[in-house]
Enzyme design. Structure first.
Site, PDB file in Angstrom:
ATOM      1  N   THR A   1       0.854  -1.182   0.000  1.00 32.18           N
ATOM      2  CA  THR A   1       0.000   0.000   0.000  1.00 32.18           C
ATOM      3  C   THR A   1       0.892   1.235   0.000  1.00 32.18           C
ATOM      4  O   THR A   1       1.995   1.202   0.547  1.00 32.18           O
ATOM      5  CB  THR A   1      -0.944  -0.018   1.221  1.00 32.18           C
ATOM      6  OG1 THR A   1      -1.790   1.115   1.151  1.00 32.18           O
ATOM      7  CG2 THR A   1      -0.193  -0.009   2.535  1.00 32.18           C
TER       8      THR A   1
ATOM      9  N   LYS B   1      -6.595  22.104   9.047  1.00 32.58           N
ATOM     10  CA  LYS B   1      -6.611  22.726  10.366  1.00 32.58           C
ATOM     11  C   LYS B   1      -6.582  24.240  10.195  1.00 32.58           C
ATOM     12  O   LYS B   1      -5.567  24.816   9.812  1.00 32.58           O
ATOM     13  CB  LYS B   1      -5.408  22.257  11.182  1.00 32.58           C
ATOM     14  CG  LYS B   1      -5.465  22.727  12.610  1.00 32.58           C
ATOM     15  CD  LYS B   1      -4.676  21.843  13.532  1.00 32.58           C
ATOM     16  CE  LYS B   1      -5.311  21.948  14.887  1.00 32.58           C
ATOM     17  NZ  LYS B   1      -4.650  21.716  16.022  1.00 32.58           N
TER      18      LYS B   1
ATOM     19  N   TRP C   1     -11.182  22.119  12.763  1.00 32.83           N
ATOM     20  CA  TRP C   1     -10.979  21.189  11.650  1.00 32.83           C
ATOM     21  C   TRP C   1     -11.983  21.451  10.535  1.00 32.83           C
ATOM     22  O   TRP C   1     -13.160  21.681  10.792  1.00 32.83           O
ATOM     23  CB  TRP C   1     -11.154  19.758  12.118  1.00 32.83           C
ATOM     24  CG  TRP C   1     -10.132  19.328  13.124  1.00 32.83           C
ATOM     25  CD1 TRP C   1     -10.325  19.119  14.458  1.00 32.83           C
ATOM     26  CD2 TRP C   1      -8.755  19.047  12.883  1.00 32.83           C
ATOM     27  NE1 TRP C   1      -9.164  18.728  15.065  1.00 32.83           N
ATOM     28  CE2 TRP C   1      -8.172  18.672  14.119  1.00 32.83           C
ATOM     29  CE3 TRP C   1      -7.944  19.079  11.743  1.00 32.83           C
ATOM     30  CZ2 TRP C   1      -6.834  18.330  14.249  1.00 32.83           C
ATOM     31  CZ3 TRP C   1      -6.598  18.736  11.876  1.00 32.83           C
ATOM     32  CH2 TRP C   1      -6.058  18.373  13.109  1.00 32.83           C
TER      33      TRP C   1
HETATM   34  P1  ADP Z   1      -3.784   3.929  -0.508  1.00 34.31           P
HETATM   35  O1  ADP Z   1      -3.374   4.330   0.891  1.00 34.31           O
HETATM   36  O2  ADP Z   1      -2.662   3.661  -1.436  1.00 34.31           O
HETATM   37  O3  ADP Z   1      -4.865   4.792  -1.082  1.00 34.31           O
HETATM   38  P2  ADP Z   1      -5.723   1.899   0.087  1.00 34.31           P
HETATM   39  O4  ADP Z   1      -6.454   1.614  -1.144  1.00 34.31           O
HETATM   40  O5  ADP Z   1      -5.444   0.799   1.012  1.00 34.31           O
HETATM   41  O6  ADP Z   1      -4.368   2.483  -0.319  1.00 34.31           O
HETATM   42  O7  ADP Z   1      -6.458   3.098   0.808  1.00 34.31           O
HETATM   43  C1  ADP Z   1      -7.191   2.992   1.971  1.00 34.31           C
HETATM   44  C2  ADP Z   1      -7.724   4.330   2.335  1.00 34.31           C
HETATM   45  O8  ADP Z   1      -8.634   4.795   1.348  1.00 34.31           O
HETATM   46  C3  ADP Z   1      -8.512   4.358   3.608  1.00 34.31           C
HETATM   47  O9  ADP Z   1      -7.676   4.450   4.736  1.00 34.31           O
HETATM   48  C4  ADP Z   1      -9.373   5.609   3.422  1.00 34.31           C
HETATM   49  O10 ADP Z   1      -8.679   6.782   3.762  1.00 34.31           O
HETATM   50  C5  ADP Z   1      -9.632   5.612   1.955  1.00 34.31           C
HETATM   51  N1  ADP Z   1     -10.962   5.066   1.640  1.00 34.31           N
HETATM   52  C6  ADP Z   1     -11.274   3.813   1.279  1.00 34.31           C
HETATM   53  N2  ADP Z   1     -12.593   3.689   1.041  1.00 34.31           N
HETATM   54  C7  ADP Z   1     -13.144   4.902   1.265  1.00 34.31           C
HETATM   55  C8  ADP Z   1     -14.470   5.437   1.199  1.00 34.31           C
HETATM   56  N3  ADP Z   1     -15.502   4.701   0.824  1.00 34.31           N
HETATM   57  N4  ADP Z   1     -14.630   6.727   1.521  1.00 34.31           N
HETATM   58  C9  ADP Z   1     -13.596   7.494   1.892  1.00 34.31           C
HETATM   59  N5  ADP Z   1     -12.335   7.066   1.955  1.00 34.31           N
HETATM   60  C10 ADP Z   1     -12.095   5.781   1.658  1.00 34.31           C
END
Ligand code: ADP
Length: 543
Positions: A188, A441, A446
């Site tokens: 990731t 911020k 926030w």
């Molecule tokens: P990367 O960090 O490379 O984007 P991931 O695909 O594992 O890899 O990303 C996970 C992140 O994506 C989560 O921690 C979150 O911040 C975001 N995320 C995933 N699904 C959603 C969603 N439905 N709505 C908002 N954010 C999301």
């Protein structure tokens, strides 16, 4: 009778029994795959035999239990063969993200220690580019529609189809694999530094695959025609290929560089019922749907995750196109499905606006996992207001990164600290406020970039919008919006129009100080807005 502690079979939850169910019970069901030379179709019976041939070929090449086998491929049938061939023989499937930089590609192949690398023919140049940096790879297998090995400087290189021809279609998989043994890994992206590796166990993927078949989650079933647009190198295409093989679901794999036109063609021809992709994919599809008369009536679930799905986009899909939208949340670290926004039965009677509010939330925790949302004073109230960090645990949640010191900050006290800030409403629906690093911020308060983006994308002239916090001498940070207008509106809508549009929706201090119009917004390797690049680009806005 004395009741002891063990009266049920200690049956290992491994991918072997998933594959065997698919090949034995659904031999006639189809897998459709778009390749460089056209549409390829075969059945689960063919799939099972070729998968076994691949395992035996890998064994001949010296792959042993625990060895990592990398894939560098699009969503296609050969990649799907590797999805089961590698784990079922006890080796570890490492799906490498083809869109990473050369530096990160060689980092993760070396870090995982891939022994064999399976590479799609058209992606070979990307690997040739880094081959001198790859220390662990002992063999390259080129996946092509042709039997002959295409010319390549990779060495030693083998032709996938030739290897398969020599492989054993009856190759028998071990029945005693430990369910806790690793079956796969995926990296990731990190905000800074190198990507982080997540290792999946057979048990975790087995249970995750069961979970996505539940009626209250994605409800994946034999009856579906499933189109994973989300790449098989991004969090296992959200686990859909594993579930599909187990359930005998028709799979439609969109192949190299699928455009919205290609995807809409596949949806029409293959009567796709469930398609899955990140919001930018759905936005692009919507643009093509608005331009022409396309038949999308077969879709029963448009699954969207990876980033927040804009409320207005959900509305367009549901009300204009009558396509049920399923917003889901997950991470590479969570295999990935953790939350799914499916209405409770009694919520269906709510009015349209309230229903859309629910659909736009990330959803309810799926069965099998546990969560808590930790604010400054402990667990937050379930009032939809109090914010805190989302923590998750359960059988398909990683407990560390692979050989990585950064594990300590993300995994502690038996929980995964997601780095996502959320609220929970009285019904238990989680709403993501922002990623911790993306929250803005301003003057000690926030601001949620996600809420502002959602609102901007509801403007009829806006195609895409992303909001970032930019350093400010007085307020610490102030929001700046990056906006791409729809072609027909380009040049006709100005900064003040968009600020006025937001004025009655947010407190005054939430309104972005600047709106920057762009031709396109930079995206990550998996199609999310690349906020890091925008922050860098605009860092001096208030200097
Ligand atoms: P990367 O960090 O490379 O984007 P991931 O695909 O594992 O890899 O990303 C996970 C992140 O994506 C989560 O921690 C979150 O911040 C975001 N995320 C995933 N699904 C959603 C969603 N439905 N709505 C908002 N954010 C999301």
């Amino acid at each position: 009778m004395k009741v002891g502690i063990k009266h049920m079979m200690d049956f290992p939850l491994t991918l072997r029994s998933m594959l065997e169910r698919g090949e034995k019970l659904f031999p006639k069901k189809e897998i459709v795959s778009r390749t460089l030379s056209g549409i390829h179709r075969y059945t689960y019976a063919d799939y099972g035999q070729r998968t076994r041939r691949l395992s035996s070929a890998l064994q001949t090449l010296g792959v042993k239990s625990g060895d990592r086998v990398g894939t560098f491929a699009w969503n296609n049938h050969r990649h799907l063969e590797a999805y089961f061939a590698v784990p079922c023989m006890g080796a570890v499937l490492h799906t490498v993200n083809i869109r990473l930089s050369a530096e990160h590609i060689s980092y993760i192949i070396n870090h995982a220690g891939d022994k064999v690398l399976l590479v799609d023919e058209d992606l070979v140049p990307l690997i040739e580019n880094v081959k001198d940096q790859l220390g662990s790879v002992k063999a390259y297998i080129v996946m092509s529609d042709q039997k002959e090995l295409p010319p390549t400087s990779l060495s030693p290189a083998y032709s996938y189809e030739e290897l398969l021809q020599q492989g054993d279609p009856l190759y028998a998989y071990p029945e005693d694999l430990d369910e806790n043994s690793p079956m796969g890994m995926c990296y990731t992206s990190a905000t800074t530094g190198n990507p982080k590796g997540v290792v999946y166990s057979h048990r975790g993927i087995f249970l995750h695959s069961l979970c996505i078949g539940l009626a209250d989650t994605l409800g994946l079933s034999e009856r579906d025609s499933c189109l994973p647009v989300v790449p098989m190198f991004h969090a296992n295409a959200w686990g859909l290929p594993f579930g599909a093989v187990w359930y005998g679901t028709k799979l439609v794999l969109p192949g190299p560089g699928p455009t919205p036109e290609v995807l809409l063609g596949l949806i029409e021809q293959e009567k796709v019922t469930l398609a899955a992709g990140v919001p930018t994919v759905w936005l692009a599809l919507l643009k093509s749907m608005e331009a022409g008369d396309r038949d999308t009536s077969s879709i029963r679930a448009a699954v969207c995750g990876g980033a927040a799905a804009p409320r207005d986009m959900i509305k367009t899909f549901e009300t204009k196109y009558n396509i049920p939208f399923l917003h889901a949340y997950g991470m590479t670290e969570t295999a990935p499905v953790a939350l799914v926004s499916r209405l409770k039965s009694y919520q269906e009677a709510w009015d349209t606006d309230e229903i859309l509010d629910v659909r736009a939330k990330q959803g309810l925790l799926v069965p099998g996992l546990e969560m808590k949302v930790m604010g400054e004073k402990g667990e937050v109230q379930w009032d939809g207001q109090e914010m805190g960090e989302l923590l998750l645990r359960g059988p398909w949640i990683a407990d560390s990164y692979y050989n990585d010191e950064r594990s300590q900050t993300t995994f502690s006290d038996g929980w995964l600290h997601t780095g996502d800030v959320a609220t929970v409403d009285g019904e238990g629906f989680v709403k993501l406020v922002d990623r911790m690093k993306d929250l803005i911020k301003s003057g000690g308060e926030w601001i949620s970039s996600v809420d502002l983006e959602n609102a901007l994308m509801a403007h009829p002239a806006v195609f895409e919008a992303s909001v970032i916090g930019v350093p400010h001498p007085t307020w610490q940070e102030r929001p700046v919006a990056c906006v791409v207008l729809k072609e027909a509106h380009a040049g006709k809508v100005g900064e003040q129009d968009l600020r006025d549009f937001l004025a009655d929706k947010f407190a005054k201090w939430w309104i972005p100080d600047r709106v920057v119009f762009m031709d396109k917004i930079p995206k990550t390797s998996v199609g999310k807005f690349l906020k890091r690049a925008m922050r860098e680009m605009l860092k001096d806005t208030f200097a």
